[in-house]
Design an enzyme around this catalytic site. Structure first.
Site, PDB file in Angstrom:
ATOM      1  N   CYS A  98      44.277  44.435  37.052  1.00  0.00           N
ATOM      2  CA  CYS A  98      44.785  43.180  37.621  1.00  0.00           C
ATOM      3  C   CYS A  98      44.283  42.027  36.760  1.00  0.00           C
ATOM      4  O   CYS A  98      43.079  41.851  36.613  1.00  0.00           O
ATOM      5  CB  CYS A  98      44.282  43.032  39.058  1.00  0.00           C
ATOM      6  SG  CYS A  98      44.503  41.385  39.742  1.00  0.00           S
ATOM      7  N   CYS A 102      48.265  35.676  38.629  1.00  0.00           N
ATOM      8  CA  CYS A 102      49.571  35.549  39.309  1.00  0.00           C
ATOM      9  C   CYS A 102      49.463  34.908  40.690  1.00  0.00           C
ATOM     10  O   CYS A 102      50.414  34.270  41.142  1.00  0.00           O
ATOM     11  CB  CYS A 102      50.224  36.911  39.461  1.00  0.00           C
ATOM     12  SG  CYS A 102      49.852  38.047  38.147  1.00  0.00           S
ATOM     13  N   THR A 189      41.317  37.380  44.657  1.00  0.00           N
ATOM     14  CA  THR A 189      41.525  37.883  43.293  1.00  0.00           C
ATOM     15  C   THR A 189      41.148  36.829  42.249  1.00  0.00           C
ATOM     16  O   THR A 189      41.681  35.723  42.268  1.00  0.00           O
ATOM     17  CB  THR A 189      43.006  38.277  43.139  1.00  0.00           C
ATOM     18  OG1 THR A 189      43.293  39.301  44.084  1.00  0.00           O
ATOM     19  CG2 THR A 189      43.303  38.785  41.744  1.00  0.00           C
ATOM     20  N   GLU A 254      37.537  40.676  42.872  1.00  0.00           N
ATOM     21  CA  GLU A 254      37.836  40.120  44.202  1.00  0.00           C
ATOM     22  C   GLU A 254      36.531  39.563  44.763  1.00  0.00           C
ATOM     23  O   GLU A 254      35.483  40.173  44.611  1.00  0.00           O
ATOM     24  CB  GLU A 254      38.352  41.198  45.175  1.00  0.00           C
ATOM     25  CG  GLU A 254      39.369  42.171  44.601  1.00  0.00           C
ATOM     26  CD  GLU A 254      40.738  41.597  44.342  1.00  0.00           C
ATOM     27  OE1 GLU A 254      41.093  40.613  45.012  1.00  0.00           O
ATOM     28  OE2 GLU A 254      41.446  42.119  43.468  1.00  0.00           O
ATOM     29  N   HIS A 289      54.691  37.165  45.677  1.00  0.00           N
ATOM     30  CA  HIS A 289      53.658  38.106  45.231  1.00  0.00           C
ATOM     31  C   HIS A 289      54.147  39.561  45.362  1.00  0.00           C
ATOM     32  O   HIS A 289      53.708  40.427  44.613  1.00  0.00           O
ATOM     33  CB  HIS A 289      52.333  37.884  45.967  1.00  0.00           C
ATOM     34  CG  HIS A 289      51.151  38.263  45.121  1.00  0.00           C
ATOM     35  ND1 HIS A 289      50.925  37.740  43.866  1.00  0.00           N
ATOM     36  CD2 HIS A 289      50.151  39.160  45.312  1.00  0.00           C
ATOM     37  CE1 HIS A 289      49.840  38.282  43.341  1.00  0.00           C
ATOM     38  NE2 HIS A 289      49.348  39.151  44.192  1.00  0.00           N
ATOM     39  N   TYR A 293      54.369  42.448  42.084  1.00  0.00           N
ATOM     40  CA  TYR A 293      53.904  43.834  42.002  1.00  0.00           C
ATOM     41  C   TYR A 293      54.920  44.748  41.319  1.00  0.00           C
ATOM     42  O   TYR A 293      54.562  45.819  40.842  1.00  0.00           O
ATOM     43  CB  TYR A 293      53.584  44.361  43.414  1.00  0.00           C
ATOM     44  CG  TYR A 293      52.222  43.926  43.918  1.00  0.00           C
ATOM     45  CD1 TYR A 293      51.734  42.660  43.645  1.00  0.00           C
ATOM     46  CD2 TYR A 293      51.424  44.793  44.656  1.00  0.00           C
ATOM     47  CE1 TYR A 293      50.490  42.271  44.104  1.00  0.00           C
ATOM     48  CE2 TYR A 293      50.178  44.404  45.116  1.00  0.00           C
ATOM     49  CZ  TYR A 293      49.717  43.139  44.840  1.00  0.00           C
ATOM     50  OH  TYR A 293      48.480  42.758  45.283  1.00  0.00           O
ATOM     51  N   CYS A 296      53.377  43.889  37.476  1.00  0.00           N
ATOM     52  CA  CYS A 296      52.018  44.250  37.033  1.00  0.00           C
ATOM     53  C   CYS A 296      51.709  45.726  37.225  1.00  0.00           C
ATOM     54  O   CYS A 296      51.178  46.389  36.340  1.00  0.00           O
ATOM     55  CB  CYS A 296      50.982  43.376  37.742  1.00  0.00           C
ATOM     56  SG  CYS A 296      50.685  43.776  39.476  1.00  0.00           S
ATOM     57  N   GLU A 444      44.986  48.118  46.204  1.00  0.00           N
ATOM     58  CA  GLU A 444      45.607  46.796  46.195  1.00  0.00           C
ATOM     59  C   GLU A 444      47.122  46.917  46.301  1.00  0.00           C
ATOM     60  O   GLU A 444      47.785  46.038  46.859  1.00  0.00           O
ATOM     61  CB  GLU A 444      45.202  46.015  44.955  1.00  0.00           C
ATOM     62  CG  GLU A 444      45.460  44.541  45.163  1.00  0.00           C
ATOM     63  CD  GLU A 444      45.468  43.742  43.898  1.00  0.00           C
ATOM     64  OE1 GLU A 444      45.649  44.335  42.819  1.00  0.00           O
ATOM     65  OE2 GLU A 444      45.320  42.527  43.995  1.00  0.00           O
TER      66      GLU A 444
HETATM   67 FE1  SF4 Z   1      46.749  41.115  40.096  1.00  0.00          FE
HETATM   68 FE2  SF4 Z   1      49.218  42.107  40.081  1.00  0.00          FE
HETATM   69 FE3  SF4 Z   1      48.486  40.268  41.907  1.00  0.00          FE
HETATM   70 FE4  SF4 Z   1      48.816  39.656  39.288  1.00  0.00          FE
HETATM   71  S1  SF4 Z   1      50.397  40.369  40.732  1.00  0.00           S
HETATM   72  S2  SF4 Z   1      47.171  38.996  40.617  1.00  0.00           S
HETATM   73  S3  SF4 Z   1      48.033  41.477  38.302  1.00  0.00           S
HETATM   74  S4  SF4 Z   1      47.704  42.363  41.701  1.00  0.00           S
HETATM   75 FE    FE Z   2      47.122  41.273  44.165  1.00  0.00          FE
END
Ligand code: SF4
Ligand code: FE
Length: 479
Positions: A98, A102, A189, A254, A289, A293, A296, A444
């Site tokens: 991660c 984001c 995060t 985190e 968000h 996902y 990422c 996560e």
């Molecule tokens: Fe982390 Fe993925 Fe959330 Fe970006 S989208 S902060 S990489 S979990």
């Molecule tokens: Fe996340």
């Protein structure tokens, strides 16, 4: 825009009040358990400075007219939404973890829409304040922590009914020049790698919970804010300095973030007791968000598929048909997640604020897949890796002059690949499936941006079952 090194230096200069493993740390940026997560964020700067990636990672700001890092931008087209997801996949491939930036991007996009709508409806000036803040973020190329999740206490009670009020961030005082807030945000995060914290309500609030309907931004090292670094499986391996950690350079982060009577000036307040808009802000952030996902996690999966493929080769089984099948299955599951991330982006629409919003139904479908597929992909990776994944002695044993050479012989695979190469690859799979990296990759994927039930509620709301029933009645000839 900042270089990666300038970013790291800027975080070193922050005066965080931070605790790691029970100890107060004055310089968390250089702590061996924090450093990999700082490196992962730094990659968002490195790629923005690399001409071959700039089309994805940078964009001309609609506010300043200057080129900015995409993480500080509000999406102005469906192409922006698509580029966001592709950029996230690229970063997942480069870091296998991660990269944390984001949440801030998703927070600014959600706030750009909601503050605009509040101003239109209520005659407030939240959007003006927000745009001034965003200009500052863009011009200084800052990392923002998007802080949504409160500890929540007794889930059966509303915020105002909680015995312990600090389980939700809330307003405690209104002053001429600003407000005082207290409470906490958990599993934040990248909090200790951020310059600014953007706080949003954690859920839809009712009138009685007006004090909890608050959104604002403050510098991350503001007086009264304390950070407690979250643990990860096998995290102290990072203190050993060997490749047993699996991912030597990158990791996630985190934190618990505690607000103890923190002052927020009015020009940084983006929602003040407008409880009617809290649910909408939460849903907007969550949808963005959930889209994220689909980028990422797919990039991280690319690395995991690669690791499983390498191990199949090192073990001497890469031509077995069942192994090929398993690798194909991993790709199928991964591309399904990515397809959803892209689909909710191309189906995005402009909002009155000018910011483009994802197709919320498809974003929720995307994330519901993400709550499952990484688990299955991890299961297949463990299958291909074999039991050595969890029985192999440590890198320190391999360095021991007495037993090391013996193990070097016993743990060899195919000719031409050293035992250490095989071990490193196994440790990478271990990191992503059950080690420190599994926090970002698996659990996560389950809980980040909301647990599966949150997506089901959103899907149920948008599925239009009645229309589908009508379709079936027509085809079946049922009146
Ligand atoms: Fe982390 Fe993925 Fe959330 Fe970006 S989208 S902060 S990489 S979990
Ligand atoms: Fe996340």
């Amino acid at each position: 825009m900042k270089t990666a090194q300038e970013y790291i230096e800027s975080i070193r200069k922050m005066k965080f009040n931070a605790y790691i493993l029970g100890k107060k740390e004055d310089n968390p940026a250089d702590h061996p358990m924090v450093k990999p997560s700082l490196n992962a964020v730094a990659m968002t700067y490195e790629l923005a400075g690399d001409p071959q990636y700039q089309e994805l990672t940078t964009v001309v700001s609609n506010i300043t007219g200057k080129r900015v890092n995409r993480f500080t931008h509000t999406h102005q087209s469906t192409q922006d939404l698509v580029s966001k997801v592709k950029m996230q996949r690229l970063l997942g491939q480069k870091t296998a973890t991660c990269f944390q930036r984001c949440v801030g991007m998703d927070a600014i996009n959600a706030l750009s829409i909601t503050t605009y709508e509040m101003d239109q409806d209520l005659g407030t000036e939240y959007n003006k304040r927000f745009n001034e803040f965003l200009t500052y973020v863009q011009e200084n190329d800052l990392v923002c922590d998007g802080a949504m999740t409160d500890p929540k206490g007794d889930r059966g009670k509303r915020p105002h009914q909680q015995a312990e009020k600090d389980v939700f961030v809330h307003i405690v005082e209104e002053k001429a020049d600003g407000i005082i807030v207290r409470g906490a945000k958990c599993h934040q995060t990248g909090a200790l790698n951020s310059h600014e914290i953007i706080v949003m309500p954690t859920m839809s609030m009712k009138k009685e919970d007006g004090d909890f309907a608050v959104s604002f931004a403050v510098p991350s090292d503001t007086e009264g804010i304390t950070y407690v670094f979250g643990r990860q499986p096998s995290d102290t391996r990072k203190l050993e300095g060997t490749f047993d950690v699996g991912n030597m350079n990158y990791g996630g982060q985190e934190c618990l973030v505690i607000f103890d009577n923190v002052f927020v000036p009015w020009d940084r307040v983006f929602m003040y007791k407008e409880y009617q808009y809290s649910g909408q802000l939460v849903e907007r952030f969550a949808s963005y968000h959930r889209q994220s996902y689909g980028g990422c996690k797919c990039g991280v999966t690319d690395v995991l598929i690669g690791a499983a493929g390498n191990l199949a080769e090192y073990h001497g089984v890469e031509n077995a048909s069942h192994i090929k099948d398993k690798l194909v299955e991993m790709v199928h599951l991964n591309e399904t997640m990515h397809a959803c991330g892209l689909a909710c982006s191309t189906e995005g629409k402009a909002t009155p604020s000018g910011t483009y919003f994802v197709d919320s139904l498809l974003a929720n479908v995307c994330k519901l897949n993400v709550t499952r597929h990484p688990y299955e992909i991890a299961r297949i990776a463990e299958d291909i890796a074999g039991g050595l994944l969890v029985t192999m002695p440590s890198a320190l044993d391999f360095e021991n002059p007495e037993i090391g050479p013996i193990m070097e012989r016993l743990y060899g695979g195919i000719e031409g690949i050293s035992t250490q190469c095989r071990m490193r690859m196994l440790r990478l799979v271990e990191n992503l499936t059950i080690g420190a990296g599994a926090v970002a990759y698996r659990t996560e994927s389950m809980h980040g941006a909301g647990p599966p039930q949150a997506m089901r509620i959103m899907i149920a709301r948008q599925a239009d079952f009645e229309k589908k029933k009508e379709l079936a009645k027509k085809i079946a000839g049922v009146e």
